[in-house]
Scaffold this motif. Structure first.
Motif, PDB file in Angstrom:
ATOM      1  N   ASP A 121      -6.951 -20.125  38.454  1.00 25.29           N
ATOM      2  CA  ASP A 121      -7.501 -20.827  37.297  1.00 25.29           C
ATOM      3  C   ASP A 121      -7.774 -22.296  37.576  1.00 25.29           C
ATOM      4  O   ASP A 121      -8.754 -22.860  37.091  1.00 25.29           O
ATOM      5  N   CYS A 122      -6.864 -22.943  38.321  1.00 29.21           N
ATOM      6  CA  CYS A 122      -6.955 -24.387  38.511  1.00 29.21           C
ATOM      7  C   CYS A 122      -5.949 -24.814  39.571  1.00 29.21           C
ATOM      8  O   CYS A 122      -5.116 -24.011  40.012  1.00 29.21           O
ATOM      9  N   VAL A 123      -6.041 -26.056  39.960  1.00 25.44           N
ATOM     10  CA  VAL A 123      -5.049 -26.671  40.840  1.00 25.44           C
ATOM     11  C   VAL A 123      -4.655 -28.013  40.242  1.00 25.44           C
ATOM     12  O   VAL A 123      -5.513 -28.789  39.807  1.00 25.44           O
ATOM     13  N   ILE A 124      -3.364 -28.266  40.196  1.00 18.40           N
ATOM     14  CA  ILE A 124      -2.837 -29.569  39.789  1.00 18.40           C
ATOM     15  C   ILE A 124      -2.529 -30.349  41.052  1.00 18.40           C
ATOM     16  O   ILE A 124      -1.784 -29.868  41.914  1.00 18.40           O
ATOM     17  N   ARG A 125      -3.103 -31.521  41.190  1.00 20.46           N
ATOM     18  CA  ARG A 125      -2.886 -32.328  42.391  1.00 20.46           C
ATOM     19  C   ARG A 125      -2.054 -33.560  42.050  1.00 20.46           C
ATOM     20  O   ARG A 125      -2.333 -34.252  41.065  1.00 20.46           O
ATOM     21  N   ILE A 126      -1.059 -33.805  42.883  1.00 19.73           N
ATOM     22  CA  ILE A 126      -0.117 -34.900  42.666  1.00 19.73           C
ATOM     23  C   ILE A 126      -0.173 -35.803  43.895  1.00 19.73           C
ATOM     24  O   ILE A 126       0.273 -35.424  44.984  1.00 19.73           O
ATOM     25  N   HIS A 127      -0.753 -36.974  43.732  1.00 19.78           N
ATOM     26  CA  HIS A 127      -0.877 -37.925  44.827  1.00 19.78           C
ATOM     27  C   HIS A 127       0.231 -38.963  44.706  1.00 19.78           C
ATOM     28  O   HIS A 127       0.266 -39.732  43.749  1.00 19.78           O
ATOM     29  N   GLN A 128       1.126 -38.995  45.681  1.00 22.12           N
ATOM     30  CA  GLN A 128       2.265 -39.905  45.684  1.00 22.12           C
ATOM     31  C   GLN A 128       1.897 -41.229  46.361  1.00 22.12           C
ATOM     32  O   GLN A 128       0.788 -41.380  46.884  1.00 22.12           O
ATOM     33  N   ASN A 129       2.833 -42.157  46.349  1.00 23.30           N
ATOM     34  CA  ASN A 129       2.640 -43.454  46.991  1.00 23.30           C
ATOM     35  C   ASN A 129       2.176 -43.291  48.436  1.00 23.30           C
ATOM     36  O   ASN A 129       2.803 -42.583  49.226  1.00 23.30           O
ATOM     37  N   GLY A 130       1.045 -43.902  48.773  1.00 23.08           N
ATOM     38  CA  GLY A 130       0.497 -43.827  50.124  1.00 23.08           C
ATOM     39  C   GLY A 130      -0.458 -42.687  50.367  1.00 23.08           C
ATOM     40  O   GLY A 130      -1.143 -42.660  51.404  1.00 23.08           O
ATOM     41  N   ASP A 131      -0.541 -41.728  49.446  1.00 20.70           N
ATOM     42  CA  ASP A 131      -1.452 -40.593  49.618  1.00 20.70           C
ATOM     43  C   ASP A 131      -2.900 -41.029  49.421  1.00 20.70           C
ATOM     44  O   ASP A 131      -3.209 -41.867  48.573  1.00 20.70           O
ATOM     45  N   SER A 132      -3.779 -40.421  50.179  1.00 26.05           N
ATOM     46  CA  SER A 132      -5.217 -40.601  50.014  1.00 26.05           C
ATOM     47  C   SER A 132      -5.898 -39.325  50.484  1.00 26.05           C
ATOM     48  O   SER A 132      -5.264 -38.472  51.097  1.00 26.05           O
ATOM     49  N   VAL A 133      -7.166 -39.196  50.183  1.00 27.71           N
ATOM     50  CA  VAL A 133      -7.937 -38.035  50.634  1.00 27.71           C
ATOM     51  C   VAL A 133      -9.183 -38.534  51.346  1.00 27.71           C
ATOM     52  O   VAL A 133      -9.967 -39.306  50.774  1.00 27.71           O
ATOM     53  N   HIS A 134      -9.363 -38.086  52.585  1.00 28.46           N
ATOM     54  CA  HIS A 134     -10.447 -38.561  53.439  1.00 28.46           C
ATOM     55  C   HIS A 134     -11.808 -38.109  52.900  1.00 28.46           C
ATOM     56  O   HIS A 134     -11.904 -37.221  52.049  1.00 28.46           O
ATOM     57  N   ILE A 135     -12.856 -38.720  53.409  1.00 29.19           N
ATOM     58  CA  ILE A 135     -14.231 -38.386  53.032  1.00 29.19           C
ATOM     59  C   ILE A 135     -14.484 -36.896  53.274  1.00 29.19           C
ATOM     60  O   ILE A 135     -14.254 -36.368  54.362  1.00 29.19           O
ATOM     61  N   HIS A 136     -14.972 -36.218  52.231  1.00 29.01           N
ATOM     62  CA  HIS A 136     -15.252 -34.789  52.343  1.00 29.01           C
ATOM     63  C   HIS A 136     -16.285 -34.403  51.293  1.00 29.01           C
ATOM     64  O   HIS A 136     -16.720 -35.220  50.484  1.00 29.01           O
ATOM     65  N   ARG A 137     -16.653 -33.173  51.317  1.00 28.30           N
ATOM     66  CA  ARG A 137     -17.466 -32.583  50.270  1.00 28.30           C
ATOM     67  C   ARG A 137     -16.922 -31.169  50.055  1.00 28.30           C
ATOM     68  O   ARG A 137     -16.205 -30.613  50.865  1.00 28.30           O
ATOM     69  N   ASP A 138     -17.263 -30.568  48.920  1.00 26.24           N
ATOM     70  CA  ASP A 138     -16.755 -29.235  48.597  1.00 26.24           C
ATOM     71  C   ASP A 138     -17.931 -28.347  48.230  1.00 26.24           C
ATOM     72  O   ASP A 138     -18.678 -28.667  47.298  1.00 26.24           O
ATOM     73  N   ASN A 139     -18.070 -27.240  48.937  1.00 21.06           N
ATOM     74  CA  ASN A 139     -19.095 -26.270  48.560  1.00 21.06           C
ATOM     75  C   ASN A 139     -18.791 -24.940  49.245  1.00 21.06           C
ATOM     76  O   ASN A 139     -18.894 -24.823  50.466  1.00 21.06           O
ATOM     77  N   CYS A 140     -18.401 -23.954  48.444  1.00 25.46           N
ATOM     78  CA  CYS A 140     -18.006 -22.668  49.027  1.00 25.46           C
ATOM     79  C   CYS A 140     -19.199 -21.844  49.488  1.00 25.46           C
ATOM     80  O   CYS A 140     -19.023 -20.862  50.203  1.00 25.46           O
ATOM     81  N   ASN A 141     -20.423 -22.227  49.115  1.00 23.38           N
ATOM     82  CA  ASN A 141     -21.598 -21.458  49.543  1.00 23.38           C
ATOM     83  C   ASN A 141     -21.727 -21.410  51.055  1.00 23.38           C
ATOM     84  O   ASN A 141     -22.129 -20.395  51.625  1.00 23.38           O
ATOM     85  N   PHE A 142     -21.345 -22.507  51.713  1.00 25.52           N
ATOM     86  CA  PHE A 142     -21.479 -22.577  53.173  1.00 25.52           C
ATOM     87  C   PHE A 142     -20.230 -22.065  53.880  1.00 25.52           C
ATOM     88  O   PHE A 142     -20.323 -21.316  54.851  1.00 25.52           O
TER      89      PHE A 142
END
Length: 251
Positions: free
Chosen positions: A121-142
């Motif tokens: 149904d969904c995802v809950i994301r919890i970013h703690q101190n110092g967390d980051s997410v690198h440059i990306h894109r999301d597309n399941c078609n490929f």
């Protein structure tokens, strides 16, 4: 380009789908008190795991099961039940997100299924101190052709912010969409080289509790480093058109 929703919502939705704009912000989907209550419930939960991008999450995601379909659906069943129980005594943020999307798109939305197996149904994301997410894109078609959701058109994502950190954690969206030639700049673990968006204009969206962001996930994006003891908490899923009158979502 990112814009706030306006009375011209139909044209904005069309521009988001077509890629003329990267995102739409919808403020005050939940009240601040509702966000506090939900964040408290999430913070008390111990059913967390790691995921792509080095984030902590509650729930199951396709990106962690690209080549593991059997376990994906098994884990999705368990995580859906857990999240349903998690929000059983308070407002369901997933239901609220569905209501908003049905109003905006004038289409019925439900969680995708495949051979009677329900997607996450969904995802809950919890970013703690110092967390980051690198440059990306999301597309399941490929990347995920084995899954039925990869055949749906006009994939978008919905992110509802529940708690902001002391500082940081902004969503940066670059004015560039992924193309297959960019795979030469892909990192082995996750995301892409920063060179892929070198000198590209961008917008920044602050993680304001109660605000909903609709994103065309084919645009490159990242999450800045979170600072302080208070985590950044968000809940999200992807959704796409399966027919003229229906949307299906998944994570």
């Amino acid at each position: 380009m990112s814009i706030l929703i306006s009375p011209h919502k139909n044209s904005q939705i069309h521009n988001l789908i077509s890629g003329k704009i990267s995102s739409i912000e919808i403020p005050d989907v939940l009240s601040k008190s509702e966000c506090v209550s939900l964040s408290d419930e999430i913070s008390k939960s111990h059913s967390v795991s790691s995921g792509p991008g080095l984030t902590t999450k509650i729930g199951t995601s396709l990106s962690s099961h690209i080549y593991d379909k059997a376990n994906y659906f098994s884990n999705a069943q368990n995580s859906n039940q857990f999240i349903q129980n998690l929000f059983s005594h308070t407002i369901s943020p997933v239901d609220k997100m569905h209501q908003i999307l049905e109003q905006l798109f004038q289409k019925k939305i439900s969680t995708a299924t495949e051979y009677d197996m329900k997607y996450s149904d969904c995802v809950i994301r919890i970013h703690q101190n110092g967390d980051s997410v690198h440059i990306h894109r999301d597309n399941c078609n490929f990347e995920m052709p084995e899954y039925v959701v990869s055949k749906y058109g006009n994939q978008l994502s919905a992110i509802l912010y529940l708690q902001s950190p002391q500082s940081g954690g902004e969503l940066t969206i670059y004015d560039k969409q992924w193309c297959k030639d960019d795979e030469s700049q892909r990192n082995p673990d996750f995301g892409y080289s920063s060179d892929v968006v070198d000198d590209v204009e961008h917008v920044t969206i602050r993680p304001i509790p109660g605000n909903l962001v609709l994103l065309n996930p084919n645009y490159y994006h990242k999450i800045g480093s979170v600072c302080g003891p208070k985590p950044r908490i968000s809940i999200g899923f992807f959704f796409a058109e399966s027919s003229e009158n229906n949307l299906y979502c998944w994570s």
